[in-house]
Design an enzyme around this catalytic site. Structure first.
Site, PDB file in Angstrom:
ATOM      1  N   ASP A  45       0.827  -1.196   0.000  1.00 40.50           N
ATOM      2  CA  ASP A  45       0.000   0.000   0.000  1.00 40.50           C
ATOM      3  C   ASP A  45       0.871   1.260   0.000  1.00 40.50           C
ATOM      4  O   ASP A  45       0.364   2.384  -0.089  1.00 40.50           O
ATOM      5  CB  ASP A  45      -1.006  -0.007   1.146  1.00 40.50           C
ATOM      6  CG  ASP A  45      -0.375  -0.125   2.524  1.00 40.50           C
ATOM      7  OD1 ASP A  45       0.873  -0.082   2.628  1.00 40.50           O
ATOM      8  OD2 ASP A  45      -1.134  -0.263   3.506  1.00 40.50           O
ATOM      9  N   SER A  46       2.181   1.057   0.016  1.00 34.84           N
ATOM     10  CA  SER A  46       3.135   2.140  -0.243  1.00 34.84           C
ATOM     11  C   SER A  46       2.862   2.800  -1.590  1.00 34.84           C
ATOM     12  O   SER A  46       3.317   3.926  -1.851  1.00 34.84           O
ATOM     13  CB  SER A  46       4.563   1.598  -0.228  1.00 34.84           C
ATOM     14  OG  SER A  46       4.685   0.456  -1.071  1.00 34.84           O
ATOM     15  N   ASP A  84      -0.705  -6.369  -0.079  1.00 35.21           N
ATOM     16  CA  ASP A  84      -1.167  -5.702   1.138  1.00 35.21           C
ATOM     17  C   ASP A  84      -2.683  -5.639   1.209  1.00 35.21           C
ATOM     18  O   ASP A  84      -3.355  -5.349   0.202  1.00 35.21           O
ATOM     19  CB  ASP A  84      -0.635  -4.269   1.181  1.00 35.21           C
ATOM     20  CG  ASP A  84       0.591  -4.118   2.065  1.00 35.21           C
ATOM     21  OD1 ASP A  84       0.804  -4.962   2.945  1.00 35.21           O
ATOM     22  OD2 ASP A  84       1.331  -3.139   1.863  1.00 35.21           O
ATOM     23  N   LYS A 112      -0.981  -9.584   3.226  1.00 33.79           N
ATOM     24  CA  LYS A 112      -0.273  -9.047   4.391  1.00 33.79           C
ATOM     25  C   LYS A 112      -1.180  -8.113   5.169  1.00 33.79           C
ATOM     26  O   LYS A 112      -1.886  -7.287   4.573  1.00 33.79           O
ATOM     27  CB  LYS A 112       0.998  -8.310   3.971  1.00 33.79           C
ATOM     28  CG  LYS A 112       1.790  -7.733   5.158  1.00 33.79           C
ATOM     29  CD  LYS A 112       3.160  -7.246   4.742  1.00 33.79           C
ATOM     30  CE  LYS A 112       3.130  -5.947   3.984  1.00 33.79           C
ATOM     31  NZ  LYS A 112       2.607  -4.810   4.820  1.00 33.79           N
ATOM     32  N   GLU A 114      -1.475  -5.627   8.879  1.00 28.12           N
ATOM     33  CA  GLU A 114      -0.759  -4.947   9.948  1.00 28.12           C
ATOM     34  C   GLU A 114      -1.503  -5.100  11.267  1.00 28.12           C
ATOM     35  O   GLU A 114      -2.718  -4.883  11.323  1.00 28.12           O
ATOM     36  CB  GLU A 114      -0.611  -3.460   9.627  1.00 28.12           C
ATOM     37  CG  GLU A 114       0.179  -3.170   8.365  1.00 28.12           C
ATOM     38  CD  GLU A 114       0.306  -1.678   8.080  1.00 28.12           C
ATOM     39  OE1 GLU A 114      -0.086  -0.868   8.953  1.00 28.12           O
ATOM     40  OE2 GLU A 114       0.806  -1.318   6.995  1.00 28.12           O
ATOM     41  N   GLU A 181       9.152  -3.821  10.702  1.00 23.01           N
ATOM     42  CA  GLU A 181       9.578  -2.518  10.184  1.00 23.01           C
ATOM     43  C   GLU A 181      10.021  -1.568  11.289  1.00 23.01           C
ATOM     44  O   GLU A 181       9.328  -1.384  12.294  1.00 23.01           O
ATOM     45  CB  GLU A 181       8.437  -1.888   9.382  1.00 23.01           C
ATOM     46  CG  GLU A 181       8.797  -0.550   8.756  1.00 23.01           C
ATOM     47  CD  GLU A 181       7.770  -0.056   7.760  1.00 23.01           C
ATOM     48  OE1 GLU A 181       7.936   1.074   7.247  1.00 23.01           O
ATOM     49  OE2 GLU A 181       6.800  -0.792   7.481  1.00 23.01           O
TER      50      GLU A 181
END
Length: 264
Positions: A45-46, A84, A112, A114, A181
């Protein structure tokens, strides 16, 4: 080169072979990275920041990630494709199942997510339904406003202990990989040693099981700034393919990340 699977990545951890990963967002770059034998490609999602020009990752949608996942998959022969789950796309069980299915149908081999131990039920439910999951701990960009900015996490003992406990809980819930991270090198090492699944670091020191960078950072072409944990491999080599090869070689032989790219 054989197709990379999660079984192979877990075996690489067990044998001490570093895992290499980069973000990718289109077929052309995916093909270039794949030809250089990258292990993992992440449709992060960067993309909200490096492609769309946003200040953070929060505006990115499942539709955005699915679009880029489909493109990356078309350019990939062997690399493991990870996608993501964007901000709030796994807020409820039904949302989680629908959105994960969308990303898997677009070509992801794993999604993925978070978050810490609170994600365990969600992870277990996805795994039961055939969706492999990668966790993400430390600096989780979707929580940037809770953290008060993009800050190193786990620097005090209590938070470091909690992060290790969360990592263990995610593995026990069924996560098969973890991205870690922006944490101190010592914590990156401790988390990697505590888990049997691969731990892929970004700003987590050299002793994780592998490394990942945002491709724009690795090429030194990010629009905003160059993170401390990154390195401009293109400036060193003068050629994109050579830059990718050097990144992979430096991760494999332990040259990258060095002290200049790590946190204490």
């Amino acid at each position: 080169m054989k197709k990379v699977t999660i079984s192979r990545l877990i075996a690489q951890k067990a044998e001490g072979t570093k895992i290499t990963a980069l973000t990718a967002y289109d077929a052309s770059f995916a093909k270039m990275f794949d030809e250089q034998h990258i292990d993992v490609l992440l449709i992060g999602d960067s993309l909200g920041m490096v492609l769309q020009g946003e200040d953070d990752t929060l505006p990115v949608t499942v539709t955005d990630v699915a679009y880029h996942t489909r493109a990356v998959r078309k350019g990939t022969q062997n690399a493991f494709v990870l996608a993501d789950m964007p901000f709030m796309s796994y807020a409820t069980p039904q949302d989680t199942f629908t959105n994960a299915a969308t990303l898997m149908a677009a070509g992801a081999s794993m999604v993925k997510m978070e978050g810490g131990a609170w994600l365990c039920d969600t992870i277990s439910a996805l795994v039961e339904r055939g969706v492999p999951v990668c966790g993400h701990l430390g600096l989780t960009p979707q929580s940037v406003h809770v953290f008060g900015g993009f800050k190193v996490q786990g620097r005090d003992n209590d938070k470091a202990t909690k992060l290790i406990e969360d990592a263990i809980a995610l593995e026990q819930a069924g996560a098969q990989m973890l991205v870690l991270e922006c944490v101190p090198t010592s914590l990156g090492k401790a988390v990697s040693e505590a888990l049997t699944i691969p731990v892929i670091g970004i700003g987590a020191g050299p002793e994780t099981d592998g490394q990942i960078l945002v491709m724009h950072d690795m090429f030194g072409i990010s629009a905003n700034y160059m993170p401390k944990f990154s390195k401009n491999f293109l400036m060193e080599t003068g050629d994109m393919r050579s830059a990718v090869k050097k990144y992979i070689d430096d991760v494999k032989n332990g040259t990258f990340p060095g002290p200049a790219h790590s946190f204490e």
